[in-house]
Write an enzyme that holds these catalytic residues in place. Sequence first.
Site, mmCIF file in Angstrom:
data_model
loop_
_atom_site.group_PDB
_atom_site.id
_atom_site.type_symbol
_atom_site.label_atom_id
_atom_site.label_comp_id
_atom_site.label_asym_id
_atom_site.label_seq_id
_atom_site.Cartn_x
_atom_site.Cartn_y
_atom_site.Cartn_z
ATOM 1 N N GLY A 188 14.863 -11.287 -7.177
ATOM 2 C CA GLY A 188 16.115 -11.759 -6.596
ATOM 3 C C GLY A 188 17.003 -10.699 -5.989
ATOM 4 N N CYS A 219 0.837 -1.189 0.000
ATOM 5 C CA CYS A 219 0.000 0.000 0.000
ATOM 6 C C CYS A 219 0.872 1.238 0.000
ATOM 7 C CB CYS A 219 -0.903 0.003 1.228
ATOM 8 S SG CYS A 219 -1.767 -1.562 1.501
ATOM 9 N N ARG A 244 -4.855 1.350 -0.539
ATOM 10 C CA ARG A 244 -4.643 -0.081 -0.337
ATOM 11 C C ARG A 244 -4.587 -0.885 -1.632
ATOM 12 N NH1 ARG A 244 -8.464 -4.751 2.482
ATOM 13 N NH2 ARG A 244 -6.756 -6.161 2.995
ATOM 14 N N LEU A 245 -3.587 -1.750 -1.719
ATOM 15 C CA LEU A 245 -3.521 -2.823 -2.702
ATOM 16 C C LEU A 245 -3.769 -4.103 -1.923
ATOM 17 C CD1 LEU A 245 -2.835 -3.582 -5.696
ATOM 18 C CD2 LEU A 245 -0.490 -3.950 -4.920
ATOM 19 N N ASN A 253 2.598 0.182 5.364
ATOM 20 C CA ASN A 253 2.937 -0.248 4.014
ATOM 21 C C ASN A 253 3.914 -1.405 4.120
ATOM 22 O OD1 ASN A 253 3.677 -0.465 1.278
ATOM 23 N ND2 ASN A 253 5.202 1.153 1.464
#
Length: 610
Positions: free
Chosen positions: A356, A2, A47-48, A72
């Site tokens: 990575g 978020c 928000r995600l 977050n």
Amino acid sequence: MCGFTGFTNNIQDDGVVLGAMMDRIVHRGPDSQGQYIDSDIALGFRRLSIIDLAEGHQPMFNEDKSLVLTFNGEIYNFKELRSELIEAGHTFANNSDSEVLLHGYEQWGANLVEKLRGMFAFVIFDRNTKTLFGARDIFGIKPFYYTTMNGTFMFGSEIKSFLDHPDFKKELNEEALGHYLSFQYSPTEETFFKGVYKLPPAHYFIMRDGKMDKVRYFRPDFNPVSGVTDYFADLTDEAVRESVAAHKIADVEVGSFLSSGIDSSYIAEAANVDKTFTVGFESPDGDRYNEIHFAKEFAKTIGVENIAKIITPEEYWGNFAKIQYHMDEPLADPAAIALYFVSKLASEHVKVVMSGEGADELFGGYRIYQEPLTLTSYDKLPFCIRRIISKICEHLPQKHGINYLVRRGKTIEERFIGNANIFSLKERNAILKSEIAKSAVSPQLLCKKFYDEVKDKDTVTKMQYLDIHMWLMGDILLKADKTSMANSLELRVPFLDKKVLSLAQTIPLESRVNTKTTKLALRRAAERTLPKLTAQKDKLGFPVPIRVWLKEDEYFNTVKGEFTSPAAEKYFDTAKLVKMLENHRAGKADLSRKIWTVYTFLVWYKEFFA
């Protein structure tokens, strides 16, 4: 994943100012939004939705609403902490990791941060004591910016959210420009916006009555133990796979980035995801900058889908300004643009990806780490003689052989400032007009405090320690967060895990780097499940043909236009900039990194200041 923004000293805001600030970071969380506003503070959240999709909305309160949180990131050990807190008598209203922070703060206070395993930046406001507590994870995976202007303390996930606050004064920090020309990123707690700062990794703060106290709560500590490489390979494989499993927790599908190298390949195989994502670039040099075929072959061997896209020069250059806007500060790493495009591609299919980042810093993966181990007959000369030769060579035209003599007459603290060393102090001052930028202290002085913390360690460990504190946060993680969130995509980095770091710190030098290869223990671990060609492949990431493009008329002229612009005239000797560009096209030297560093700043400056 978020984004949040907010400010204290909130006297009159009815949500209009906060709403505008939140709109600036809508890309970080397009699924929902929330506000909390009182006379002391305004908190905004985008928000995600990844975990507990139905609940988990923020700002979030504890039971009696005395504490309010915006957060977050992801806490990967939240289930264990939740069980511990329930045993202590806490009652939970939902299944999100966010609520663990609230109850954890109630239970442990500031010591909460020492228990967290994850990536995070958050604030908790105590409505009773009028105290604001904030923290950032140990690596700096998630960003946290703050400033105090006209009595208002502003904070958030991105600097651009401050632009809509009436107390914010937008002013270029010219000293940051001097540092940037050496490092290719902003390397200090200060940012390119005067008066705006980054909360350093592994720090928390407590703010009360307008006073901010910062505390460092964690420090990496490299203390190798004895053992053969196979032993550390076993431990590495166990730690990485456990971390990947923890990082895979989500209520949505998780994918993985995939270049042709060991780091992303190892993560993709360990995660057992369904989809991987790769980008390559069009170039007159053929497939030199396109490793899609390697990625697709590897994806076949582990039985997963690979979704790939060729990026044209027109797409790369056409999106460059927008990407620099999303970065908040100029970042001259060409790979940042590649990361933007692979994030954009992935966001069309999944909400979360693994990547990575961090393996090189923790396990000793950069080829420059081999330099102190590579001794020649020249190194048999007394150091005092090599230093004299180095001083003489510094005044000669910069060529490969000359550079070798310069470096071999300097200590590691003098010659290594990280993986990017773009302009020397002399070079950057020669092209600058700004006296403030010229007055910026030397790169060596900026690095000194970190070298001092490991002065008793071997040379390679010193280099790794410096990169963890500067290069990793300033370049690698900045581009990872900003390019992924620009596309509303959560990017997770399993190598940058507290448990993985704990192991990596014990690996002896001979199981990290030798004169033939790098990150030995990690490669040995990967060889057990990856094709040997992949496990032993040199690091390339998503290589970008900047060097080639700058010799083409279209892009040569694009850069020349910026090099002769009013902004360039204000800060640089434009004749020297143009000469540098012409010399690169004429093949007199590969000056692409220097050119790109200046060009990136000018494009960024146009986005925020022109």
